[in-house]
Design a protein around this motif. Structure first.
Motif, PDB file in Angstrom:
ATOM      1  N   LEU A   6      55.656  71.590 115.003  1.00 45.14           N
ATOM      2  CA  LEU A   6      55.846  70.976 113.689  1.00 45.14           C
ATOM      3  C   LEU A   6      55.539  69.487 113.814  1.00 45.14           C
ATOM      4  CD1 LEU A   6      57.737  71.248 110.673  1.00 45.14           C
ATOM      5  CD2 LEU A   6      58.174  69.095 111.858  1.00 45.14           C
ATOM      6  N   GLY A   8      54.014  65.932 111.112  1.00 49.36           N
ATOM      7  CA  GLY A   8      53.663  65.577 109.749  1.00 49.36           C
ATOM      8  C   GLY A   8      53.398  64.098 109.564  1.00 49.36           C
ATOM      9  N   ARG A  10      53.723  60.762 106.490  1.00 52.94           N
ATOM     10  CA  ARG A  10      54.160  60.285 105.178  1.00 52.94           C
ATOM     11  C   ARG A  10      52.934  60.073 104.293  1.00 52.94           C
ATOM     12  NH1 ARG A  10      58.192  55.357 106.886  1.00 52.94           N
ATOM     13  NH2 ARG A  10      59.340  56.514 108.474  1.00 52.94           N
ATOM     14  N   MET A  42      53.378  69.106 108.013  1.00 49.45           N
ATOM     15  CA  MET A  42      54.169  68.758 106.838  1.00 49.45           C
ATOM     16  C   MET A  42      53.731  67.426 106.207  1.00 49.45           C
ATOM     17  SD  MET A  42      58.251  68.186 106.763  1.00 49.45           S
ATOM     18  CE  MET A  42      58.149  66.599 107.566  1.00 49.45           C
ATOM     19  N   GLN A  47      60.458  61.912 102.890  1.00 50.09           N
ATOM     20  CA  GLN A  47      60.672  60.777 103.793  1.00 50.09           C
ATOM     21  C   GLN A  47      59.971  59.524 103.265  1.00 50.09           C
ATOM     22  OE1 GLN A  47      59.244  59.698 108.150  1.00 50.09           O
ATOM     23  NE2 GLN A  47      60.798  61.281 108.245  1.00 50.09           N
ATOM     24  N   GLN A 137      64.624  63.925 109.630  1.00 48.31           N
ATOM     25  CA  GLN A 137      63.496  64.343 110.471  1.00 48.31           C
ATOM     26  C   GLN A 137      63.929  65.400 111.490  1.00 48.31           C
ATOM     27  OE1 GLN A 137      60.686  61.286 111.231  1.00 48.31           O
ATOM     28  NE2 GLN A 137      59.815  62.287 113.005  1.00 48.31           N
ATOM     29  N   ASP A 140      63.653  68.578 109.668  1.00 43.63           N
ATOM     30  CA  ASP A 140      62.257  69.029 109.571  1.00 43.63           C
ATOM     31  C   ASP A 140      61.877  69.809 110.821  1.00 43.63           C
ATOM     32  OD1 ASP A 140      62.231  67.371 107.335  1.00 43.63           O
ATOM     33  OD2 ASP A 140      61.186  65.729 108.369  1.00 43.63           O
ATOM     34  N   GLN A 155      57.158  57.713 117.372  1.00 42.83           N
ATOM     35  CA  GLN A 155      58.039  58.811 116.976  1.00 42.83           C
ATOM     36  C   GLN A 155      58.999  59.240 118.090  1.00 42.83           C
ATOM     37  OE1 GLN A 155      58.225  60.029 113.734  1.00 42.83           O
ATOM     38  NE2 GLN A 155      57.024  58.166 113.528  1.00 42.83           N
TER      39      GLN A 155
HETATM   40  N1  TRP Z   1      58.034  59.996 110.626  1.00 48.54           N
HETATM   41  C1  TRP Z   1      56.705  60.531 110.568  1.00 48.54           C
HETATM   42  C2  TRP Z   1      55.742  59.400 110.184  1.00 48.54           C
HETATM   43  O1  TRP Z   1      56.184  58.340 109.826  1.00 48.54           O
HETATM   44  C3  TRP Z   1      56.550  61.646 109.557  1.00 48.54           C
HETATM   45  C4  TRP Z   1      57.446  62.807 109.839  1.00 48.54           C
HETATM   46  C5  TRP Z   1      58.443  63.279 109.034  1.00 48.54           C
HETATM   47  C6  TRP Z   1      57.424  63.638 110.995  1.00 48.54           C
HETATM   48  N2  TRP Z   1      59.036  64.340 109.606  1.00 48.54           N
HETATM   49  C7  TRP Z   1      58.445  64.609 110.796  1.00 48.54           C
HETATM   50  C8  TRP Z   1      56.654  63.659 112.165  1.00 48.54           C
HETATM   51  C9  TRP Z   1      58.728  65.565 111.758  1.00 48.54           C
HETATM   52  C10 TRP Z   1      56.947  64.622 113.125  1.00 48.54           C
HETATM   53  C11 TRP Z   1      57.967  65.567 112.913  1.00 48.54           C
HETATM   54  O2  TRP Z   1      54.553  59.580 110.245  1.00 48.54           O
END
Ligand code: TRP
Length: 361
Positions: A6, A8, A10, A42, A47, A137, A140, A155
């Motif tokens: 998983l 993602g 923003r 995602m 977020q 997060q 998620d 991250q």
């Molecule tokens: N924080 C990540 C960003 O700023 C986006 C994100 C939200 C994410 N939920 C996540 C990344 C879960 C990895 C897993 O790009």
């Protein structure tokens, strides 16, 4: 147990080369590797709203931009589930329970949150939702039982915090959640691709990005005006490659076969660097080489994007189906979580029997 991805982004803007080397390229490779049972990608709109509450239109407009960038890069909806965070309500419920497992001081110590608070001048007025987004997060990630989160170095603190939440949850309520691992880019240049001006990071507000959807001419202009070595004034002068953005980009994008194809005078990046450091090699030549490499990379991405742009309803359909599929998976995890926390009252025959006994004496 199988491996699950998983990750993602923003949706606050189109995706750029920093996203590409930081995570996007890797995701496509992993998706196609066959090593993962499931891949969830995602679009983290909820977020994004944590620090854009007053500008929902920005988020709304960028959902499709990010989706197009994903598809253009080769995320394949037949192999990966692309979904929109806000459409999976289960994630909020998980976050609400996880909040009890995290202290305020632990959140305050999260280095990414700390930097972001400074960057946004939030010091005295941090929205609670923003402050707690590491918890969201963690939802998620755990909702999909992800084992692997391909993401950039920034991250790392998020994943660490998610792991702590998992351990605490499992410790209190019994083994329920899966502890995730971050998968970082394998080279230092990819880990932290600077902006074209040499500043720390690509960011829209600094205007130092090369977007995946930029035209060939825009890319050319950006590369030709890239920050190099300010002391490398005449061609004969020895040049520095360290902190020289053009070389950092070459570290991230250049492969040995590019020399045969675009610049047969050299056979490796080390050789090219050695000449630059010795003196006698001008910036423009190196920039043209980088431009050729970037164009080779970006042309097919640009073309695939153009194709998808012709059928926007189909892209929304992919997101809708993806969100429905994601919701089913998250609901499964949420059911496990409720059972573990013993708040599944109506499915708990034992509770009813036990309470009956208690009141019958
Ligand atoms: N924080 C990540 C960003 O700023 C986006 C994100 C939200 C994410 N939920 C996540 C990344 C879960 C990895 C897993 O790009």
């Amino acid at each position: 147990m199988g491996k699950i991805i998983l990750t993602g982004d923003r949706p606050t803007g189109r995706l750029h080369l920093g996203h590409f080397v930081g995570s996007l390229r890797r995701r496509v490779e992993l998706q196609n590797s066959g090593l993962f049972d499931k891949v969830f990608i995602m679009i983290a709109d909820a977020q994004a709203l944590t620090d854009n509450a007053d500008n929902p239109e920005k988020i709304r407009q960028n959902i499709i931009e990010v989706a197009l960038d994903y598809l253009a890069c080769g995320i394949d909806p037949a192999k990966s589930t692309i979904f929109i965070q806000s459409q999976v309500a289960e994630l909020c419920e998980l976050a609400f329970y996880y909040m009890n497992l995290v202290t305020v001081s632990r959140l305050q110590r999260n280095p990414t949150v700390k930097t972001e608070i400074q960057m946004r001048n939030f010091e005295t007025s941090i929205p609670v939702g923003f402050f707690t987004y590491p918890i969201s997060q963690a939802s998620d990630i755990t909702a999909f039982r992800a084992t692997t989160v391909p993401a950039g170095e920034d991250q790392q603190p998020m994943i660490e915090q998610a792991r702590e939440i998992v351990r605490r949850f499992n410790g209190i309520y019994g083994d329920t959640l899966v502890e995730p691992e971050i998968l970082l880019p394998d080279n230092a240049a990819c880990m932290r691709l600077p902006g074209t001006d040499g500043k720390a990071k690509m960011s829209k507000s600094l205007g130092n990005c090369i977007y995946l959807s930029d035209s060939s001419e825009e890319v050319r202009k950006r590369v030709m005006s890239m920050y190099t070595d300010p002391d490398h004034i005449r061609v004969e002068d020895p040049g520095k490659v360290e902190g020289n953005t053009v070389f950092t980009y070459l570290d991230a994008f250049c492969r040995p076969e590019h020399f045969a194809q675009y610049w047969p005078d050299y056979s490796s990046l080390d050789e090219l660097k050695a000449h630059y450091m010795r003196g006698g090699l001008g910036d423009v030549k190196v920039k043209k080489f980088l431009y050729a490499i970037l164009e080779e990379l970006l042309t097919p991405i640009r073309e695939r994007r153009k194709e998808w742009e012709k059928d926007i309803p189909a892209v929304f359909d992919i997101l809708k189906r993806g969100s429905e599929a994601a919701r089913e998976v998250a609901a499964g995890t949420l059911a496990d979580v409720r059972r573990a926390m013993r708040i599944d009252y109506f499915d708990d025959a034992e509770l009813i029997a036990e309470q009956s006994r208690k009141f019958s004496v």
